[in-house]
Design a protein around this motif. Structure first.
Motif, PDB file in Angstrom:
ATOM      1  N   ALA A  57       0.172   2.309  -5.861  1.00  0.00           N
ATOM      2  CA  ALA A  57      -0.558   2.854  -4.703  1.00  0.00           C
ATOM      3  C   ALA A  57      -0.097   4.300  -4.489  1.00  0.00           C
ATOM      4  N   LYS A  58      -1.000   5.122  -3.985  1.00  0.00           N
ATOM      5  CA  LYS A  58      -0.684   6.562  -3.902  1.00  0.00           C
ATOM      6  C   LYS A  58      -0.039   6.957  -2.571  1.00  0.00           C
ATOM      7  N   MET A 116      -3.693   4.771   4.219  1.00  0.00           N
ATOM      8  CA  MET A 116      -2.826   3.618   3.974  1.00  0.00           C
ATOM      9  C   MET A 116      -3.501   2.342   4.500  1.00  0.00           C
ATOM     10  N   ARG A 117      -3.997   2.415   5.717  1.00  0.00           N
ATOM     11  CA  ARG A 117      -4.662   1.255   6.320  1.00  0.00           C
ATOM     12  C   ARG A 117      -5.928   0.858   5.542  1.00  0.00           C
ATOM     13  N   GLU A 126      -7.894  -2.176  -1.303  1.00  0.00           N
ATOM     14  CA  GLU A 126      -8.088  -2.528  -2.717  1.00  0.00           C
ATOM     15  C   GLU A 126      -6.789  -2.858  -3.436  1.00  0.00           C
ATOM     16  N   GLN A 127      -5.658  -2.382  -2.906  1.00  0.00           N
ATOM     17  CA  GLN A 127      -4.374  -2.715  -3.534  1.00  0.00           C
ATOM     18  C   GLN A 127      -4.162  -4.231  -3.599  1.00  0.00           C
ATOM     19  N   CYS A 128      -4.740  -4.940  -2.620  1.00  0.00           N
ATOM     20  CA  CYS A 128      -4.577  -6.408  -2.573  1.00  0.00           C
ATOM     21  C   CYS A 128      -5.173  -7.066  -3.811  1.00  0.00           C
ATOM     22  N   PHE A 129      -6.103  -6.389  -4.454  1.00  0.00           N
ATOM     23  CA  PHE A 129      -6.812  -7.021  -5.571  1.00  0.00           C
ATOM     24  C   PHE A 129      -6.115  -6.770  -6.910  1.00  0.00           C
ATOM     25  N   ARG A 130      -5.001  -6.041  -6.900  1.00  0.00           N
ATOM     26  CA  ARG A 130      -4.473  -5.586  -8.188  1.00  0.00           C
ATOM     27  C   ARG A 130      -3.686  -6.660  -8.955  1.00  0.00           C
ATOM     28  N   VAL A 174       0.815  -1.230   0.000  1.00  0.00           N
ATOM     29  CA  VAL A 174       0.000   0.000   0.000  1.00  0.00           C
ATOM     30  C   VAL A 174       0.847   1.279   0.000  1.00  0.00           C
ATOM     31  N   THR A 175       2.174   1.109   0.087  1.00  0.00           N
ATOM     32  CA  THR A 175       3.043   2.305   0.064  1.00  0.00           C
ATOM     33  C   THR A 175       4.013   2.276  -1.116  1.00  0.00           C
TER      34      THR A 175
END
Ligand SMILES: Cc1cc2nc3c(=O)[nH]c(=O)nc-3n(C[C@H](O)[C@H](O)[C@H](O)COP(=O)(O)OP(=O)(O)OC[C@H]3O[C@@H](n4cnc5c(N)ncnc54)[C@H](O)[C@@H]3O)c2cc1C
Length: 457
Positions: free
Chosen positions: A266-267, A323-324, A328-332, A261-262
């Motif tokens: 990811a933004k 960040m927490r 959705e980053q997990c789905f990329r 996520v970082t």
């Protein structure tokens, strides 16, 4: 045909404006996490408790199955419908009826959006503490029916702990108005608990009285790196003990979730180095900053944290939470399966190792992101493996190690259809029988949300 009779009777009683059919039903999304649309013979968009009751009376007379719909943000397929079901949507029952600043209660209709309730309380200098990522779409009726948890359970409890009273329509259309406004009321059974967490299977919640709290005057937010799992539990104990009851969030991320996520795309920017095995987002509502800094200093001295940042502004606080919440980053990387399990914190490290060992044995390649509300003993695991047919194998890797440690297959999301096959792993036959007895007593025809959680008798 019974289908036409029910829909016709609903339209006659409630008006065409209240009852969607055909494309008006099938063009609606089946949920925020889903790509399909609603399959049902009608959607009743009730405007009042009386209309919900009228609709249920008609459905009851015709043995018509019914599924209640809130914001459709649920994660366990609890609001899925079959083409022969009728949906009762609470979307038009979204009024905040009263904020009582003296008695610190909110009386709301069940279709009210969580964030709207939070904001209405804030306008009176009060707080409705329930908070979760779906706040902008989920309804309080859905929160009650799933007993939602979220980010502040460690301090304020689950939704169950924030509901003082409620009103529900039973399967036969009977309205049970139990809008208690007091913190204490031991006059007989506390009936609201029948409906909290029962996923719309015992009644349709139409209104609720919520307990509000004073808005904390400060909010200290920190993000720390930790180098050993055992230190997470020690850190939680130290901080909770020293902060005098103000600890309101203790959210943990395993390294690969934090890195995910970082790191672009990811933004979020990494607030501290990506080299530590564990990270914790800590929030204390109402604590003074000097005390928080002193406690953090002590955690450093005792070697419980190896790196830390303290949010210096509201923007920094929001960036830490963003960040927490950036799950959705997990789905990329492709299809994933999300889990929500709970256990005693003392069992957590061995549990995660057992899951990883199981996944190593079962798959040549997989992704496993772990984060969650560690302070509540609640972990979220997001597993990615190629091939939908492997789902059952992944579920076995995640659920089997829970049984020997007395963990739960559902910490806060509920059971729905998704966890139904695994309910018996964490509930005894006697517990499930008692659930069936309650279901049969309240809904003998089995009309409300049929087939969810467990099969009725
Ligand atoms: C980004 C994101 C983050 C999330 N984070 C969390 C989290 O941290 N913790 C957590 O617990 N959940 C979380 N969720 C899941 C979800 O928001 C909750 O389960 C929420 O409580 C569901 O509310 P809803 O209105 O969307 O209910 P729906 O999804 O519409 O329905 C859920 C269940 O409740 C029943 N139901 C709905 N309304 C009623 C009613 N009025 N009467 C009777 N039954 C009803 C439905 O039939 C179904 O069984 C998250 C969701 C999102 C999108």
């Amino acid at each position: 045909m019974s289908e036409d009779i029910v829909v016709k009777a609903l339209i006659e009683r409630l008006g065409a404006d209240c009852v969607l059919t055909g494309d008006d039903v099938h063009s609606r999304s089946a949920g925020i996490w889903r790509s399909d649309t609603i399959q049902a013979k009608a959607i009743v968009r009730a405007r009042s408790t009386e209309e919900v009751s009228e609709a249920m009376k008609i459905c009851h007379a015709h043995d018509q199955t019914v599924v209640a719909h809130g914001g459709l943000t649920g994660l366990v397929k609890a609001s899925l419908t079959a083409p022969d079901d009728v949906v009762i949507s609470l979307e038009r029952m979204n009024a905040i009826e009263e904020i009582d600043a003296v008695n610190r209660t909110a009386t709301v209709q069940s279709g009210a959006i969580l964030q709207t309730i939070q904001e209405a309380a804030e306008e009176q200098g009060l707080m409705f503490p329930l908070d979760l990522g779906g706040r902008g779409s989920c309804t309080i009726g859905g929160n009650i029916s799933t007993n939602a948890g979220g980010n502040r359970v460690i301090r304020y409890g689950m939704t169950r702990d924030m509901v003082l009273g409620l009103e529900a329509v039973l399967a036969d259309g009977t309205v049970v108005t139990s809008l208690n406004q007091m913190i204490k009321n031991n006059a007989g059974y506390d009936l609201k608990h029948l409906f909290v967490g029962s996923e719309g299977s015992l009644g349709i919640v139409t209104r609720a009285v919520l307990r509000l709290r004073e808005m904390p005057t400060s909010r200290a937010t920190m993000f720390v790196g930790v180098d050993e799992f055992a230190k997470l539990g020690q850190l939680l104990k130290l901080i909770d003990a020293e902060l005098g009851g103000t600890l309101s969030a203790f959210e943990v991320m395993w390294n690969n979730f934090y890195t995910l996520v970082t790191t672009e795309p990811a933004k979020n920017q990494p607030p501290i180095s990506q080299e530590y095995p564990y990270y914790v987002l800590i929030e204390a509502m109402g604590a003074n900053d000097e005390l928080v800094e002193a406690v953090l200093g002590r955690a450093y001295e005792e070697g419980l944290v190896v790196d830390a940042v303290f949010a210096q502004s509201e923007a920094q606080r929001q960036a830490l939470w963003a960040m927490r919440d950036d799950v959705e980053q997990c789905f990329r990387y492709g299809p994933t399966i999300s889990f929500d399990v709970s256990m005693r914190i003392s069992c957590m490290e061995d549990y995660v190792q057992a899951v990883q060992a199981g996944m190593d044995d079962a798959f040549d390649e997989y992704r496993l992101f772990i984060f969650g509300h560690l302070g509540d003993g609640n972990l979220h695991l997001v597993a990615g493996v190629d091939g939908a047919e492997k789902r059952e194998l992944v579920e076995r890797c995640v659920y089997a190690p829970l049984e020997p440690i007395g963990g739960s297959v559902s910490a806060e999301h509920g059971v729905g259809l998704e966890k139904k096959p695994y309910l018996a792993m964490c509930r005894s036959p006697e517990e499930i029988d008692l659930m069936r007895t309650l279901k049969t007593a309240l809904d003998p025809k089995g009309l409300l949300n049929p087939g969810k959680i467990f099969d009725a008798a």
